[in-house]
Design an enzyme around this catalytic site. Structure first.
Site, PDB file in Angstrom:
ATOM      1  N   GLY A   1       0.822  -1.206   0.000  1.00 26.23           N
ATOM      2  CA  GLY A   1       0.000   0.000   0.000  1.00 26.23           C
ATOM      3  C   GLY A   1       0.856   1.256   0.000  1.00 26.23           C
ATOM      4  O   GLY A   1       0.501   2.271  -0.597  1.00 26.23           O
TER       5      GLY A   1
ATOM      6  N   ASP B   1       0.379   7.401   2.309  1.00 24.75           N
ATOM      7  CA  ASP B   1      -0.112   6.042   2.597  1.00 24.75           C
ATOM      8  C   ASP B   1      -1.066   6.135   3.791  1.00 24.75           C
ATOM      9  O   ASP B   1      -0.711   5.790   4.912  1.00 24.75           O
ATOM     10  CB  ASP B   1       1.109   5.160   2.911  1.00 24.75           C
TER      11      ASP B   1
ATOM     12  N   HIS C   1       5.090  -5.615  13.283  1.00 23.12           N
ATOM     13  CA  HIS C   1       5.853  -4.524  12.679  1.00 23.12           C
ATOM     14  C   HIS C   1       6.496  -3.678  13.770  1.00 23.12           C
ATOM     15  O   HIS C   1       5.916  -3.477  14.842  1.00 23.12           O
ATOM     16  CB  HIS C   1       4.898  -3.661  11.841  1.00 23.12           C
TER      17      HIS C   1
END
Ligand code: SPV
Ligand code: MG
Length: 290
Positions: free
Chosen positions: A43, A54, A186
């Site tokens: 993305g 984004d 993440h």
């Protein structure tokens, strides 16, 4: 084996699957030719290629069209970044079959609020939805898939949001309980320490997915040796490589007042024609043009 099964089998066997970011079919093809196992339908890259943030700016149809176009041009499994799933659990139930029909083999959905903000920026809005809400979204995705080999990856943003390891672990386990096949964890720390702490504490209920953009010193051999990571995603290296190469060539053409100087350093026009799939078209010409 079809390509969904290729990814599914890699996850089952614990072999590290490498996915390179792409933002269009050409970058996907180059990643496949370079030998990556799969394509990350990023993305971030898609947004960057439209020169917008984004941050849930691009529409579902823009995402979907690009994932379909990429999946049509490569044989490797495409892992689609569906951000927050384009709404709540009901939206996810409608969206997921569309990505599956587009030919992708997996989706990654993150536990942030819609509209999202990008993860790696300093001081971005990182608001997470409650655990139960995201469990509902994961369960909706799993229930909506038609092919059982289609992979649903839940992405935990607790470390990105600064909520700490206990919250990240709590969320990861809850999402596996809701049916996620794998967990993308993440981190934007500049060293791998935070991620390594998480991996060590993870009891291994499902394979992990890492995106080592912020901590590039962690290499594939190190990641594989952890024994709990199924996929490594190189999150934005196609768009960064493209931007760097274009900037350099454009600046040189301006500085030199022409294209003679850059010509030898560029891929040839014939190289690009080959990447366009010219050989296949000539074969069609031979067979069918009368
Ligand atoms: C992407 O590539 O779109 C990602 C990874 O989601 S990151 O940009 O690091 O959040
Ligand atoms: Mg993304």
């Amino acid at each position: 084996m079809n390509r969904h099964q290729v990814l599914r089998q890699a996850l089952r066997e614990g072999r590290l699957f490498t996915a390179m970011a792409a933002h269009n079919p050409l970058s996907a093809l180059l990643a496949e030719q370079a030998g990556f196992d799969g394509i990350w339908g990023s993305g971030f890259e898609l947004s960057a290629s439209h020169a917008v943030p984004d941050a849930s700016i691009l529409s579902l149809s823009t995402h979907l069209d690009m994932m379909r176009a990429m999946a049509a041009r490569v044989r490797a499994p495409v892992i689609a970044d569906i951000d927050t799933g384009f709404g709540n659990a009901v939206n996810v139930a409608y969206v997921l079959p569309q990505f599956e029909a587009a030919g992708v083999s997996a989706v990654v959905m993150e536990d942030k609020h819609f509209p999202k903000d990008t993860s790696l920026r300093e001081r971005a809005r990182q608001e997470l939805v409650p655990i139960e809400t995201f469990q509902g979204k994961v369960a909706a995705a799993v229930a909506a898939r038609r092919d059982p080999d289609f992979v649903v990856i839940a992405r935990v943003e607790a470390l990105i949001a600064g909520l700490g390891q206990a919250e990240a672990l709590r969320r990861a386990s809850a999402y596996v309980e809701a049916g996620a096949d794998a967990i993308l964890i993440h981190s934007k720390q500049k060293t791998p320490d935070e991620i390594l702490d998480f991996v060590r504490a993870w009891r291994g209920e499902a394979p992990l997915v890492l995106v080592p953009t912020a901590y590039p010193q962690l290499r594939e051999a190190d990641i594989a040796a952890l024994g709990k990571v199924g996929v490594v995603i190189y999150g934005n290296h196609a768009i960064r490589a493209a931007v760097g190469a274009m900037r350099e060539v454009f600046a040189r053409i301006r500085a030199e007042g022409g294209i003679a100087g850059v010509d030898a350093q560029l891929p040839t026009v014939n190289d690009i024609i080959a990447l366009q799939g010219d050989a296949a078209m000539r074969e069609l010409e031979q067979r069918f043009l009368r």
